[in-house]
Design a protein around this motif. Structure first.
Motif, mmCIF file in Angstrom:
data_model
loop_
_atom_site.group_PDB
_atom_site.id
_atom_site.type_symbol
_atom_site.label_atom_id
_atom_site.label_comp_id
_atom_site.label_asym_id
_atom_site.label_seq_id
_atom_site.Cartn_x
_atom_site.Cartn_y
_atom_site.Cartn_z
ATOM 1 N N GLY A 234 39.872 51.059 43.061
ATOM 2 C CA GLY A 234 41.279 51.398 42.935
ATOM 3 C C GLY A 234 42.133 50.297 42.336
ATOM 4 N N GLN A 235 41.554 49.165 41.905
ATOM 5 C CA GLN A 235 42.341 48.050 41.365
ATOM 6 C C GLN A 235 42.379 48.148 39.852
ATOM 7 O OE1 GLN A 235 41.637 44.107 43.026
ATOM 8 N NE2 GLN A 235 41.624 43.298 40.970
ATOM 9 N N ASP A 236 43.553 48.139 39.296
ATOM 10 C CA ASP A 236 43.694 48.255 37.852
ATOM 11 C C ASP A 236 43.326 46.941 37.178
ATOM 12 O OD1 ASP A 236 44.590 50.819 38.103
ATOM 13 O OD2 ASP A 236 46.695 50.216 38.316
ATOM 14 N N SER A 237 42.902 47.060 35.921
ATOM 15 C CA SER A 237 42.646 45.864 35.142
ATOM 16 C C SER A 237 43.965 45.178 34.824
ATOM 17 C CB SER A 237 41.910 46.246 33.858
ATOM 18 O OG SER A 237 41.715 45.119 33.066
ATOM 19 N N MET A 238 43.934 43.850 34.799
ATOM 20 C CA MET A 238 45.164 43.104 34.574
ATOM 21 C C MET A 238 44.949 42.086 33.452
ATOM 22 S SD MET A 238 46.236 42.416 38.508
ATOM 23 C CE MET A 238 44.660 41.574 38.749
ATOM 24 N N PRO A 239 44.762 42.541 32.200
ATOM 25 C CA PRO A 239 44.465 41.596 31.124
ATOM 26 C C PRO A 239 45.567 40.560 30.931
ATOM 27 C CG PRO A 239 45.041 43.762 30.255
ATOM 28 C CD PRO A 239 44.863 43.913 31.718
ATOM 29 N N GLU A 240 46.841 40.978 31.231
ATOM 30 C CA GLU A 240 47.930 40.023 31.037
ATOM 31 C C GLU A 240 47.876 38.901 32.059
ATOM 32 O OE1 GLU A 240 49.218 42.962 34.065
ATOM 33 O OE2 GLU A 240 48.169 43.036 32.129
ATOM 34 N N GLN A 241 47.175 39.132 33.214
ATOM 35 C CA GLN A 241 47.088 38.100 34.236
ATOM 36 C C GLN A 241 45.735 37.397 34.212
ATOM 37 O OE1 GLN A 241 47.982 39.762 38.028
ATOM 38 N NE2 GLN A 241 50.046 40.398 37.489
ATOM 39 N N ASP A 242 44.791 37.937 33.454
ATOM 40 C CA ASP A 242 43.428 37.414 33.468
ATOM 41 C C ASP A 242 43.365 36.157 32.615
ATOM 42 O OD1 ASP A 242 40.781 36.919 33.558
ATOM 43 O OD2 ASP A 242 40.150 38.979 33.130
ATOM 44 N N ALA A 243 43.420 35.030 33.279
ATOM 45 C CA ALA A 243 43.449 33.765 32.544
ATOM 46 C C ALA A 243 42.080 33.347 32.051
ATOM 47 C CB ALA A 243 44.035 32.675 33.438
ATOM 48 N N GLY A 244 41.031 34.106 32.381
ATOM 49 C CA GLY A 244 39.688 33.701 32.024
ATOM 50 C C GLY A 244 39.072 32.885 33.134
ATOM 51 N N LEU A 245 37.798 33.168 33.413
ATOM 52 C CA LEU A 245 37.154 32.537 34.558
ATOM 53 C C LEU A 245 37.110 31.025 34.420
ATOM 54 C CD1 LEU A 245 35.668 32.878 37.217
ATOM 55 C CD2 LEU A 245 33.551 33.229 35.935
ATOM 56 N N ARG A 246 36.856 30.571 33.200
ATOM 57 C CA ARG A 246 36.741 29.120 33.004
ATOM 58 C C ARG A 246 38.068 28.422 33.327
ATOM 59 N NH1 ARG A 246 34.148 25.018 30.123
ATOM 60 N NH2 ARG A 246 35.213 23.126 30.837
ATOM 61 N N ARG A 247 39.177 29.017 32.875
ATOM 62 C CA ARG A 247 40.472 28.399 33.143
ATOM 63 C C ARG A 247 40.809 28.428 34.642
ATOM 64 N NH1 ARG A 247 44.854 31.041 29.409
ATOM 65 N NH2 ARG A 247 46.165 29.705 30.723
ATOM 66 N N VAL A 248 40.422 29.536 35.319
ATOM 67 C CA VAL A 248 40.658 29.624 36.760
ATOM 68 C C VAL A 248 39.807 28.596 37.497
ATOM 69 C CG1 VAL A 248 40.501 31.119 38.796
ATOM 70 C CG2 VAL A 248 41.303 32.049 36.625
ATOM 71 N N LEU A 249 38.578 28.407 37.002
ATOM 72 C CA LEU A 249 37.697 27.404 37.596
ATOM 73 C C LEU A 249 38.272 26.003 37.403
ATOM 74 C CD1 LEU A 249 35.064 26.599 39.000
ATOM 75 C CD2 LEU A 249 33.921 26.707 36.780
ATOM 76 N N ASP A 250 38.839 25.744 36.221
ATOM 77 C CA ASP A 250 39.474 24.437 35.985
ATOM 78 C C ASP A 250 40.612 24.207 36.983
ATOM 79 O OD1 ASP A 250 37.766 23.803 33.948
ATOM 80 O OD2 ASP A 250 39.108 24.507 32.347
ATOM 81 N N ASP A 251 41.403 25.286 37.231
ATOM 82 C CA ASP A 251 42.482 25.157 38.219
ATOM 83 C C ASP A 251 41.925 24.828 39.601
ATOM 84 O OD1 ASP A 251 44.391 25.748 36.331
ATOM 85 O OD2 ASP A 251 44.517 27.886 36.844
ATOM 86 N N TYR A 252 40.798 25.466 39.944
ATOM 87 C CA TYR A 252 40.183 25.231 41.248
ATOM 88 C C TYR A 252 39.702 23.787 41.369
ATOM 89 C CZ TYR A 252 36.768 25.460 45.048
ATOM 90 O OH TYR A 252 36.053 25.222 46.199
ATOM 91 N N ILE A 253 39.024 23.307 40.321
ATOM 92 C CA ILE A 253 38.520 21.931 40.351
ATOM 93 C C ILE A 253 39.685 20.945 40.479
ATOM 94 C CG2 ILE A 253 37.358 20.150 38.977
ATOM 95 C CD1 ILE A 253 35.590 22.419 37.816
ATOM 96 N N ALA A 254 40.760 21.213 39.764
ATOM 97 C CA ALA A 254 41.925 20.325 39.845
ATOM 98 C C ALA A 254 42.526 20.340 41.247
ATOM 99 C CB ALA A 254 42.969 20.758 38.813
#
Length: 736
Positions: A567-587
């Motif tokens: 039931g969750q819609d795709s959110m391309p405008e919010q999808d920063a890409g896994l690599r970028r999200v991972l960079d945020d996590y590491i930081a």
């Protein structure tokens, strides 16, 4: 026992075959009593050949050998003759005391000097699981005199009959009326019937044995024989109507009708007894009890309510001075027990709900014994709320909730029932909150209910927060913190009260139910929230950023791997890409760690002592430094996944993201990390993880192993070795 000191109590018991499974429990249940009170234990061996007597003898002061002759009184008297105590207690080898505290208090106190007998309860179970039972008083503790003797070949009793009786709530567990088969039950019935019929033939004026035979006929469903003997005995007996056995036989006649489901006839006979017969206290209790159930079967609610009230009022009425002594006759004493009283209350409450007639509700809930069998009493709690909601009678809450909440075990059922009523009846919320307010209940359950489950589903003012801290027992600090986490006005008040442990719990509660949209919104707001934190609490804020970054990463990896929440819609405008999200996590991890840990712990060698999520972040950062080197990148990815197996979806997502990027670029073969090479690296990682699973299972770390195995099953759904490991894990779970 020291021979120069007379025991306070002599305990005697017959030991027979077939009781090896209960005899030791019986003996052990007497140990606290024997340690606390000068006592002696006399066993009567009726011819044991299965080792039961050898088990019991280790606890006894004396064992009397007795040749069995189908006479229970003779066997009992053989043990009684050896007793020297001030008091005498006897029991059977298939029952054991739950708690002897009340008996100890009686024998050590002065009350025993003013009584002739003590009654305790026999809890007769109707199933081997112990879920169904009845409680009935038994008179098995008496002051010992030279005249004290047992009488009757079967269902033996003691004489002289005591006058001054003390009743206790102590009880024994008894499974003796449960049979392994119908054949076993019939065999037992025939044995008893034979002895009882012989005793009645020998002495037809023995009204006590006539009563026992009537009961045995009922157990055998020989109702005509039971009715005939009952009427004959009542007609010919020379005993006065006030005799306990005569009273019991009067009550048996309509009870036979109820057992045959002739409810109208039974009610007519109950009403005749009320009008025409002299009835003692016990008899009235039995009459009102049985009449109420018959009326319930007939659907006559008003009369049923009245019969229940009559029972409860009679229960609270002490027998008149000079009245004949009550005896534990058949199931007659059953009606004096708290068990029966609670059943009548339950019947009344059931009638209120079934008939939607809420007028008697206040009466029956006021009579409820909330301390009796707390697990069963918990059933009354939702019924109480249901009656309140339907009737609007605030007295149901104001009179009952304070005393209910004195019982620790009932607080959770009360909170659950309140929440259920609040959710189910939104139109009643304002009234419910208003009716609870005057009670001033100082319980975390009620503070949480009042402050959190309001119309706005939130604590909205500073006064609300102060009320929580001042009027509750602070059981919900983490929940309140989670609720107010993004409230810039109220959260600082809460934050100052929190330990790091409670703060971490509140963050986990906040994130637990968030979907990707909510987490992303929180992530964007976290820099603003930082203003709520004093310098001393900045480490708390950094922890929240790290936890939110991890939740964000997990949700992003599901999207990158092709999995989306139902039931969750795709959110391309919010999808920063896994690599970028991972960079945020590491930081976020590094920011948290650099403020908390010594620098030397954050080197590649030192991170081994850090939590798994932190080791994962540093391992991933190390892997990305060699992104163009396939071997080094692959080794780094495998090492990171091994450090924190919960992040396997992230590793899979990175591979899937890169594969999609290559496909979008139209490259059949990547110049840096070919797809088949990535697949090989994934398989190599899976092989290492299989080894970890096996090692963890061998070390007894089943939960950790199953967590990794769950990820492996997603990575390699068709892998036979993974399937076998999954199958073994299910088998291990069943064994545990």
């Amino acid at each position: 026992m020291n021979g120069s000191t007379r025991p306070v109590v002599s305990i005697s018991m017959l030991v027979s075959n077939g009781r090896r499974d209960t005899i030791e429990r019986c003996m052990e249940s007497l140990v606290p009593l024997r340690k606390a009170v000068p006592s002696e234990l006399i066993l009567v061996d009726t011819g044991c050949t299965d080792g039961s007597i050898e088990i019991a003898a280790g606890y006894a002061d004396k064992v009397v050998r007795f040749t069995w002759c189908n006479d229970f009184s003779a066997a009992r008297n053989a043990g009684l003759c050896e007793c020297t105590g001030e008091w005498f207690l006897y029991l059977d080898d298939d029952e054991w005391f739950e708690d002897v505290t009340e008996l100890i208090e009686f024998f050590r106190g002065q009350e025993r000097k003013h009584c002739d007998a003590l009654w305790y309860l026999q809890r007769n179970y109707t199933d081997l699981e112990g879920t169904g039972y009845t409680d009935t008083y038994v008179g098995r503790v008496v002051r010992l005199t030279q005249e004290t003797r047992f009488h009757g070949k079967i269902h033996e009793w003691l004489e002289p009959v005591p006058r001054m009786i003390k009743k206790t709530n102590a009880y024994v567990h008894h499974y003796g009326y449960i049979y392994k088969s119908e054949e076993e039950r019939q065999k037992h019935l025939l044995r008893n019937l034979g002895l009882e019929e012989e005793a009645v033939r020998e002495n037809p004026d023995d009204i006590r044995m006539c009563c026992q035979l009537v009961q045995e006929y009922r157990a055998a469903k020989r109702y005509d024989d039971a009715r005939r003997l009952c009427r004959t005995t009542l007609k010919t007996t020379k005993y006065p109507v006030e005799n306990s056995f005569v009273q019991a036989l009067l009550l048996v006649l309509p009870k036979i009708d109820t057992e045959q489901e002739n409810y109208s006839q039974a009610v007519e006979e109950f009403e005749r007894l009320e009008r025409e017969e002299v009835l003692l206290h016990q008899t009235k209790l039995g009459l009102f009890f049985e009449k109420a159930w018959a009326l319930e079967k007939l659907g006559q609610k008003e009369k049923m309510f009245q019969a229940c009230k009559n029972y409860l009022e009679e229960y609270e009425t002490a027998p008149k001075a000079g009245a004949p002594a009550e005896l534990p006759v058949m199931d007659f004493a059953h009606y004096c027990s708290r068990f029966c009283r609670q059943k009548v209350v339950k019947l009344g409450i059931r009638g209120v709900l079934k008939n939607e007639d809420y007028a008697p509700a206040e009466y029956f809930f006021e009579k409820a014994d909330w301390t009796y069998e707390k697990g069963t009493t918990a059933e009354f709690v939702p019924a109480l709320l249901q009656c309140y909601i339907k009737s609007g009678n605030a007295a149901l809450l104001t009179k009952n909730l304070p005393r209910i909440l004195e019982i620790e075990e009932l607080r959770i059922p009360v909170s659950a029932a309140l929440f259920s009523a609040y959710e189910q009846y939104p139109e009643k919320r304002a009234a419910l909150t208003a009716d609870l307010e005057p009670l001033g209940l100082r319980s975390g359950n009620f503070a949480f209910f009042h402050l959190v489950f309001t119309e706005t589903r939130g604590i909205t003012t500073q006064q609300d927060v102060m009320d929580y801290y001042e009027k509750s027992d602070r059981k919900y600090d983490a929940e309140v913190a989670a609720l107010l986490f993004q409230n810039a006005e109220l959260f600082p008040m809460v934050l100052e009260t929190l330990s790091l442990e409670l703060y971490m719990e509140s963050v986990a509660l906040l994130l637990r139910e968030m979907d990707r949209t909510a987490v992303e919104e929180l992530w964007q707001r976290l820099p603003e929230v930082a203003e709520c934190y004093s310098e001393e609490k900045k480490g708390f804020w950094r922890y929240a950023v790290m936890a939110a970054a991890e939740k964000r990463l997990v949700l992003a990896s599901e999207s990158a791997g092709g999995a989306k929440n139902a039931g969750q819609d795709s959110m391309p405008e919010q999808d920063a890409g896994l690599r970028r999200v991972l960079d945020d996590y590491i930081a976020a991890v590094k920011q948290y760690c650099e403020a908390l840990y010594r620098p030397e712990l954050l080197t590649a060698a030192g991170t081994a002592v850090l939590p798994a999520n932190i080791r994962f972040a540093y391992a991933m950062e190390q892997a990305f430094t060699a992104e163009d080197n396939m071997a080094a990148w692959g080794d780094g990815m495998k090492q990171a996944a091994k450090e924190y197996p919960a992040m396997l979806p992230v590793v899979r997502g990175l591979l899937a993201e890169r594969k999609r990027a290559e496909a979008a670029a139209g490259a059949k073969e990547s110049q840096t990390v070919p797809a088949d090479s990535a697949r090989k690296e994934l398989l190599a990682l899976a092989g290492q993880l299989k080894g970890m699973v096996k090692t963890l299972f061998s070390e007894g770390k089943a939960e950790e192993a199953k967590a990794i195995l769950s990820e492996l099953a997603t990575m390699l759904p068709e892998d036979e070795e993974v399937k076998a490991l999954l199958k073994n894990s299910v088998t291990m779970g069943k064994k545990e």
